[in-house]
Design a protein around this motif. Structure first.
Motif, mmCIF file in Angstrom:
data_model
loop_
_atom_site.group_PDB
_atom_site.id
_atom_site.type_symbol
_atom_site.label_atom_id
_atom_site.label_comp_id
_atom_site.label_asym_id
_atom_site.label_seq_id
_atom_site.Cartn_x
_atom_site.Cartn_y
_atom_site.Cartn_z
ATOM 1 N N GLY A 80 54.457 -50.396 -26.494
ATOM 2 C CA GLY A 80 53.289 -51.157 -26.930
ATOM 3 C C GLY A 80 52.609 -51.854 -25.770
ATOM 4 N N PRO A 81 51.519 -52.563 -26.040
ATOM 5 C CA PRO A 81 50.756 -53.213 -24.966
ATOM 6 C C PRO A 81 51.536 -54.309 -24.269
ATOM 7 N N LEU A 82 51.273 -54.458 -22.967
ATOM 8 C CA LEU A 82 51.877 -55.509 -22.152
ATOM 9 C C LEU A 82 50.770 -56.421 -21.637
ATOM 10 N N HIS A 83 51.138 -57.621 -21.241
ATOM 11 C CA HIS A 83 50.144 -58.608 -20.829
ATOM 12 C C HIS A 83 50.484 -59.139 -19.436
ATOM 13 N N GLN A 84 49.438 -59.342 -18.618
ATOM 14 C CA GLN A 84 49.651 -59.886 -17.275
ATOM 15 C C GLN A 84 50.003 -61.360 -17.319
ATOM 16 N N GLY A 85 49.289 -62.108 -18.118
ATOM 17 C CA GLY A 85 49.542 -63.542 -18.227
ATOM 18 C C GLY A 85 48.683 -64.374 -17.291
ATOM 19 N N TRP A 86 48.718 -65.684 -17.522
ATOM 20 C CA TRP A 86 47.948 -66.654 -16.745
ATOM 21 C C TRP A 86 48.829 -67.846 -16.420
ATOM 22 N N ILE A 87 48.513 -68.491 -15.313
ATOM 23 C CA ILE A 87 49.101 -69.802 -15.037
ATOM 24 C C ILE A 87 48.064 -70.847 -15.401
ATOM 25 N N GLU A 88 48.479 -71.802 -16.205
ATOM 26 C CA GLU A 88 47.578 -72.882 -16.598
ATOM 27 C C GLU A 88 47.930 -74.138 -15.822
ATOM 28 N N SER A 89 46.926 -74.755 -15.198
ATOM 29 C CA SER A 89 47.171 -75.959 -14.409
ATOM 30 C C SER A 89 47.253 -77.181 -15.313
ATOM 31 N N LEU A 90 47.651 -78.311 -14.723
ATOM 32 C CA LEU A 90 47.746 -79.551 -15.486
ATOM 33 C C LEU A 90 46.388 -79.972 -16.030
ATOM 34 N N ALA A 91 45.314 -79.517 -15.379
ATOM 35 C CA ALA A 91 43.962 -79.848 -15.839
ATOM 36 C C ALA A 91 43.439 -78.840 -16.856
ATOM 37 N N GLY A 92 44.243 -77.818 -17.180
ATOM 38 C CA GLY A 92 43.828 -76.834 -18.168
ATOM 39 C C GLY A 92 43.112 -75.628 -17.603
ATOM 40 N N HIS A 93 43.030 -75.519 -16.264
ATOM 41 C CA HIS A 93 42.390 -74.355 -15.649
ATOM 42 C C HIS A 93 43.356 -73.170 -15.653
ATOM 43 N N ARG A 94 42.818 -71.976 -15.861
ATOM 44 C CA ARG A 94 43.652 -70.778 -15.879
ATOM 45 C C ARG A 94 43.313 -69.851 -14.718
ATOM 46 N N ARG A 95 44.358 -69.239 -14.144
ATOM 47 C CA ARG A 95 44.170 -68.261 -13.074
ATOM 48 C C ARG A 95 45.345 -67.287 -13.115
ATOM 49 N N ARG A 96 45.130 -66.139 -12.512
ATOM 50 C CA ARG A 96 46.211 -65.171 -12.445
ATOM 51 C C ARG A 96 47.335 -65.724 -11.564
ATOM 52 N N PRO A 97 48.578 -65.563 -11.988
ATOM 53 C CA PRO A 97 49.696 -66.127 -11.208
ATOM 54 C C PRO A 97 50.032 -65.290 -9.988
ATOM 55 N N VAL A 98 49.893 -65.883 -8.795
ATOM 56 C CA VAL A 98 50.229 -65.182 -7.556
ATOM 57 C C VAL A 98 51.046 -66.097 -6.641
ATOM 58 N N VAL A 99 50.425 -67.162 -6.144
ATOM 59 C CA VAL A 99 51.071 -68.021 -5.152
ATOM 60 C C VAL A 99 52.291 -68.725 -5.739
ATOM 61 N N VAL A 100 52.134 -69.329 -6.905
ATOM 62 C CA VAL A 100 53.246 -70.081 -7.509
ATOM 63 C C VAL A 100 54.454 -69.188 -7.782
ATOM 64 N N PRO A 101 54.287 -67.988 -8.348
ATOM 65 C CA PRO A 101 55.458 -67.133 -8.556
ATOM 66 C C PRO A 101 56.178 -66.752 -7.257
ATOM 67 N N VAL A 102 55.419 -66.492 -6.189
ATOM 68 C CA VAL A 102 56.050 -66.150 -4.915
ATOM 69 C C VAL A 102 56.850 -67.338 -4.381
#
Length: 245
Positions: A80-102
């Motif tokens: 079935g479908p898979l999802h990339q996901g987002w990192i949500e900041s404390l201020a509610g901003h969303r971005r693709r997770p790159v730096v934090v996971p590394v």
């Protein structure tokens, strides 16, 4: 904009956070997922366990490890479908997770290094780690790196992707970690099993906090690269980097 506002816009929410708004799936889709991930889980665990029973550096080892990666990946994509996901900041901003996971992968490796120092003092774990490191020491550096990274991505696609979705209605962090630990236990290596339980928990929490597989996949890759590069030094082994340099 103040410094505090900038930090809130960048700092991610904790791993206790759960992404809201998951789209529910039909009972038919859930049943299909569960049937497929069960079959794939059994086959993948069998090939994983068999791969570490082969001779380090042998063609059978590389064939079986790459086969394992293929089983996890194809099985996940067919479920079935898979999802990339987002990192949500404390201020509610969303971005693709790159730096934090590394960075998370690097931090997890730091914890592993501390555990490795302890493991050297425990004969059973010391011997178990050395058995794993033989595959890096006696194998081809490029192939060892390729199979390690391929399996790292494939495991996230399957365990934090397809399997997580299959059990999403019933404590997915717990059951995806149990399944991952059980698959790792097929190697009959206590050190790998303990690492699987610890890292599986971290990856599952990342999956819950971001709603997708990108964050745990990048953390897994960063962690794996550092393990290949530095863990052999703790145990006095030449390691994949030394042999490949």
């Amino acid at each position: 904009m103040t410094l505090g506002s900038r930090l809130k816009g960048w700092l991610p929410r904790s791993l206790a956070y759960e992404v809201p708004g998951r789209v529910p799936e039909s009972d038919d889709v859930i049943r299909r997922r569960r049937r497929r991930v069960t079959l794939v889980g059994v086959v993948g665990a069998a090939t994983l366990g068999t791969s570490l029973s082969t001779r380090p550096g042998s063609p059978q080892f590389y064939t079986l490890t790459l086969t394992t990666a293929g089983v996890w990946t194809v099985g996940a994509l067919l479920s079935g479908p898979l999802h990339q996901g987002w990192i949500e900041s404390l201020a509610g901003h969303r971005r693709r997770p790159v730096v934090v996971p590394v960075l998370t992968g690097a931090a997890a490796f730091g914890g592993l290094m501390g555990a490795a120092v302890v493991a050297r003092r425990i004969p059973v774990l010391d011997a178990a780690v050395r058995r794993v490191l033989r595959f890096a020491d006696e194998g081809d550096a490029g192939l060892v790196t390729l199979t390690t990274l391929a399996n790292g991505v494939a495991e996230e696609v399957f365990f934090r992707g397809a399997l997580y979705e299959a059990v999403a209605q019933n404590r997915p962090v717990l059951w995806s970690t149990v399944a991952y630990t059980a698959a790792t236990a097929s190697t009959r290596n206590p050190a790998l099993t303990l690492a699987g339980a610890a890292m599986g928990t971290l990856f599952a929490l990342q999956r819950r906090a971001t709603g997708g597989i990108q964050a745990p996949a990048l953390t897994h890759l960063a962690w794996s690269v550092l393990v290949l590069r530095y863990l052999p030094r703790v145990f006095g082994e030449p390691g994949v980097t030394a042999r490949g340099s």
